[in-house]
Structures are given as structure tokens and as C-alpha cells.
Design a protein around this motif. Structure first.
Motif, PDB file in Angstrom:
ATOM      1  N   ASP A   1     -50.015 -26.378  -2.205  1.00  0.00           N
ATOM      2  CA  ASP A   1     -50.515 -25.025  -2.414  1.00  0.00           C
ATOM      3  C   ASP A   1     -49.352 -24.059  -2.612  1.00  0.00           C
ATOM      4  O   ASP A   1     -48.393 -24.041  -1.834  1.00  0.00           O
ATOM      5  N   ARG A   2     -49.425 -23.220  -3.654  1.00  0.00           N
ATOM      6  CA  ARG A   2     -48.270 -22.413  -4.028  1.00  0.00           C
ATOM      7  C   ARG A   2     -47.976 -21.303  -3.017  1.00  0.00           C
ATOM      8  O   ARG A   2     -46.817 -21.025  -2.709  1.00  0.00           O
ATOM      9  N   ALA A   3     -49.006 -20.657  -2.501  1.00  0.00           N
ATOM     10  CA  ALA A   3     -48.754 -19.613  -1.502  1.00  0.00           C
ATOM     11  C   ALA A   3     -48.137 -20.216  -0.254  1.00  0.00           C
ATOM     12  O   ALA A   3     -47.171 -19.678   0.314  1.00  0.00           O
ATOM     13  N   ALA A   4     -48.665 -21.359   0.170  1.00  0.00           N
ATOM     14  CA  ALA A   4     -48.117 -22.032   1.353  1.00  0.00           C
ATOM     15  C   ALA A   4     -46.698 -22.515   1.097  1.00  0.00           C
ATOM     16  O   ALA A   4     -45.847 -22.493   1.991  1.00  0.00           O
ATOM     17  N   ALA A   5     -46.415 -22.943  -0.131  1.00  0.00           N
ATOM     18  CA  ALA A   5     -45.067 -23.402  -0.464  1.00  0.00           C
ATOM     19  C   ALA A   5     -44.056 -22.268  -0.349  1.00  0.00           C
ATOM     20  O   ALA A   5     -42.950 -22.443   0.162  1.00  0.00           O
ATOM     21  N   GLY A   6     -44.426 -21.080  -0.839  1.00  0.00           N
ATOM     22  CA  GLY A   6     -43.530 -19.938  -0.728  1.00  0.00           C
ATOM     23  C   GLY A   6     -43.271 -19.557   0.711  1.00  0.00           C
ATOM     24  O   GLY A   6     -42.130 -19.270   1.100  1.00  0.00           O
ATOM     25  N   GLU A   7     -44.315 -19.563   1.534  1.00  0.00           N
ATOM     26  CA  GLU A   7     -44.152 -19.251   2.949  1.00  0.00           C
ATOM     27  C   GLU A   7     -43.287 -20.300   3.641  1.00  0.00           C
ATOM     28  O   GLU A   7     -42.429 -19.976   4.473  1.00  0.00           O
ATOM     29  N   ALA A   8     -43.513 -21.579   3.305  1.00  0.00           N
ATOM     30  CA  ALA A   8     -42.722 -22.652   3.900  1.00  0.00           C
ATOM     31  C   ALA A   8     -41.255 -22.530   3.504  1.00  0.00           C
ATOM     32  O   ALA A   8     -40.354 -22.741   4.325  1.00  0.00           O
TER      33      ALA A   8
ATOM     34  N   THR B   1     -49.758 -36.028   2.351  1.00  0.00           N
ATOM     35  CA  THR B   1     -48.530 -36.066   1.561  1.00  0.00           C
ATOM     36  C   THR B   1     -48.101 -34.685   1.101  1.00  0.00           C
ATOM     37  O   THR B   1     -46.916 -34.354   1.109  1.00  0.00           O
ATOM     38  N   TYR B   2     -49.070 -33.859   0.707  1.00  0.00           N
ATOM     39  CA  TYR B   2     -48.731 -32.547   0.167  1.00  0.00           C
ATOM     40  C   TYR B   2     -48.902 -31.436   1.207  1.00  0.00           C
ATOM     41  O   TYR B   2     -49.098 -30.274   0.875  1.00  0.00           O
ATOM     42  N   GLY B   3     -48.795 -31.818   2.489  1.00  0.00           N
ATOM     43  CA  GLY B   3     -48.845 -30.830   3.550  1.00  0.00           C
ATOM     44  C   GLY B   3     -47.458 -30.324   3.892  1.00  0.00           C
ATOM     45  O   GLY B   3     -46.444 -30.844   3.420  1.00  0.00           O
ATOM     46  N   PHE B   4     -47.402 -29.308   4.733  1.00  0.00           N
ATOM     47  CA  PHE B   4     -46.140 -28.679   5.116  1.00  0.00           C
ATOM     48  C   PHE B   4     -45.916 -28.891   6.621  1.00  0.00           C
ATOM     49  O   PHE B   4     -46.479 -28.144   7.431  1.00  0.00           O
ATOM     50  N   PRO B   5     -45.136 -29.907   6.993  1.00  0.00           N
ATOM     51  CA  PRO B   5     -44.949 -30.234   8.415  1.00  0.00           C
ATOM     52  C   PRO B   5     -43.956 -29.283   9.092  1.00  0.00           C
ATOM     53  O   PRO B   5     -42.845 -29.664   9.485  1.00  0.00           O
ATOM     54  N   LEU B   6     -44.355 -28.037   9.225  1.00  0.00           N
ATOM     55  CA  LEU B   6     -43.444 -27.011   9.734  1.00  0.00           C
ATOM     56  C   LEU B   6     -42.962 -27.322  11.142  1.00  0.00           C
ATOM     57  O   LEU B   6     -41.786 -27.077  11.464  1.00  0.00           O
ATOM     58  N   ALA B   7     -43.838 -27.847  11.991  1.00  0.00           N
ATOM     59  CA  ALA B   7     -43.428 -28.151  13.361  1.00  0.00           C
ATOM     60  C   ALA B   7     -42.338 -29.220  13.362  1.00  0.00           C
ATOM     61  O   ALA B   7     -41.358 -29.133  14.117  1.00  0.00           O
TER      62      ALA B   7
END
Length: 307
Positions: A19-26, A272-278
Motif C-alpha cells: 500500500d502506497r500510503a503505508a509505504a510512505g509512512e513506513a 509478504t507485502y506487509g510492513f513489519p514495523l515492530a
């Protein structure tokens, strides 16, 4: 152009295809955590969004961090179009952009042929343009000896994927001093051996059928038996860092000791396309992201110091 990639970066498929918005935040959070470079895994050049749009979005979302598509397929991006997209970016963005170029895989790309010659000629096409992409702004995504020697003279350096620490040391010997060596290291934040290896095998599965990867593993001392039945424990344990945070950090630092200038860390995550921020944040606490010492020899007592 002086490259300031930092010592550790993050390699992520989600930064390319998520997701592009989530990618920018990440991306902004990864910069705040101290990671020096964001590596866009997969094939940004084959992304339906095209050229460097995705890359430009992440450059806009950050202020200091380098952004490196790894890798743009030469079959999907003609040299002239790629150079035009590169020069269309504002100069401050270009200063933080390192283009990874690669030839993809013979089983999944219908255009694949004569990989070394095709990449060599592609670099010649880039250099022959009125406004070329500078050698210092491009990296070759490769792991074989011929491609590595090509990277030493025609690019800033090389990024090998799914390799061992011994491969990193050998690649440094082939490159010599100077060219950038930025291997990726895939990690699984799991201490249970069965669960860790199962996650690693899932991540490895698409590559086991690729002849270019298989040939590199065979050159690295593995056998045909290691490549069967989803990969032997020996292969998995050499290609993936798993266990405690401290153990994973040791495996990453091992690459720096073997001659890498920078390590691109891929956290094997579900989805796979998630953002593992933790996970990224936990690794940031365990890894030497700032104030790292320079390269040391294999076996050197001093490696890296945490800030």
C-alpha cells in the motif's frame, strides 16, 4: 556523487508493492529509526506503476535516507526511458538515489537471454546517452564472478542476494577496494528452529527453481542435495539469519567483517507485502545503525560499536 548508504539498510518487497500510503509512512519511520538506505525489493521496473514513480514517492517521504530500487529489470526499462526518468527527478532526489540494475531470472522473464552481454550492452547504452545515468548512481544486482567484475568497472558496485558470508568475502576479493559491496541478508525473528526454517523455506521457494541462484549456491560449496526438498538445513542456516536478536545482529555484523560496506536487511514477514514495523524497530535497537566503525578484516576483534 558521494554515496552515504550508512552501514545498515532495509530491503523490503512491501516498499515496492505494498500500500502506497503505508509505504510512505513506513519509509519515514525507518529513517527515524536510523536505517541508512531503503532497498525496494522485487522489480520496481516491472511494477505496473512504471519508471521511478514509486521510488520518487519514498524519496519525497524521507529527508536523508538513500533509496535504492533493487532491482530494475533491463528488459522492462529501456536505457533511454530509465535515464529520462532519472533526470526528471529534482537534483536533491537524485543525490539520494542508487539504481540497482539486474537481468531477472530465466524461468520468469520471457526476454531473458545472454545475461552478461545484455547487461554489458545496456550499460553501454546508458553511457552513450546525451544525459547518462552516472556510474556512481547505479549498482548491479548480481552474484556471479563475471557480473561482479563488470560492476567493479561500470557501476558503483554490486548487491548480491541470498548469499553466504563466505560469498561476501570472495566478492570483496573480486571487486577489490573501492567498489560498493552491499549484500542483502534475510532474517527470521524466530528462536524455534523448526518454525524459523519453515518461514525461511517459504521465502526461499521462488528462488530454488532459478538456475542463476542454484548455480551460485553450487559454486559456494553446496551440493545438489542441498537444493532439493525445499532446501537442506545447511542451506537454510547459511542463507538466513534466525534466532535471538543478538544472534541475528551477529550474523549481520559478520557480513561487514567479511568485507561488506553496507548490509541490506530483509525481514521475512507474513504477509509478504506487509510492513513489519515492530521487527524493524527491534532490529534497530540491536544493530549498529549510527557511529559505526569502518570495515574490519575477517576475524578482527573489533567489529562495530552500538551508538
Amino acid at each position: 556523487m558521494d554515496l552515504d548508504l550508512g552501514r545498515i539498510g532495509i530491503w523490503s518487497l512491501a516498499l515496492t508493492h505494498g500500500d502506497r500510503a503505508a509505504a510512505g509512512e513506513a519509509a519515514a519511520q525507518l529513517e527515524e529509526m536510523g536505517y541508512g538506505t531503503l532497498w525496494l525489493g522485487g522489480n520496481p521496473g516491472g511494477n505496473p506503476r512504471g519508471d521511478l514513480v514509486t521510488t520518487a514517492e519514498l524519496l519525497a517521504a524521507t529527508k536523508r535516507t538513500m533509496v535504492a530500487p533493487a532491482c530494475v529489470s533491463i528488459w522492462h526499462q529501456p536505457a533511454r526511458a530509465l535515464a529520462a526518468a532519472y533526470h526528471a527527478l529534482p537534483s536533491p532526489m537524485r543525490d539520494r538515489l542508487l539504481l540497482g540494475l539486474g537481468v531477472g531470472h530465466p524461468r520468469t522473464d520471457q526476454h531473458y537471454h545472454r545475461p552478461y552481454t545484455s547487461l554489458h550492452d545496456y550499460l553501454g547504452d546508458l553511457d552513450g546517452l546525451p544525459a547518462p545515468i552516472p556510474r556512481t548512481a547505479r549498482l548491479l544486482c548480481a552474484h556471479g564472478p563475471r557480473m561482479t567484475r563488470l560492476a567493479a568497472t561500470r557501476a558503483a558496485g554490486v548487491q548480491p542476494h541470498l548469499t553466504t558470508a563466505a560469498h561476501t568475502a570472495h566478492t570483496r576479493e573480486l571487486l577489490g577496494d573501492g567498489p560498493l559491496l552491499a549484500p542483502s541478508v534475510s532474517v527470521v525473528l524466530e528462536t524455534n528452529p523448526g518454525a524459523a526454517r519453515a518461514a525461511a523455506r517459504t521465502a526461499l521457494a521462488p528462488y530454488l527453481a532459478q538456475a542463476n541462484y542454484a548455480n551460485n549456491w553450487l559454486r559456494s560449496g553446496f551440493t545438489a542435495d542441498d537444493l532439493t526438498d525445499h532446501g537442506s538445513d545447511r542451506l537454510i542456516d547459511a542463507l538466513f539469519a534466525w534466532g535471538t536478536l543478538d544472534r541475528i545482529a551477529e550474523r549481520i555484523v559478520e557480513r561487514l567483517a567479511a568485507g561488506a560496506d553496507h548490509v541490506a536487511v530483509q525481514v521475512v514477514a507474513d504477509p509478504t507485502y506487509g510492513f513489519p514495523l515492530a521487527a524493524w524497530r527491534a532490529l534497530a535497537q540491536a544493530l549498529p545503525l549510527r557511529n559505526a566503525v569502518g570495515r574490519v578484516g575477517v576475524g578482527g576483534e573489533q567489529l562495530l560499536s552500538n551508538p
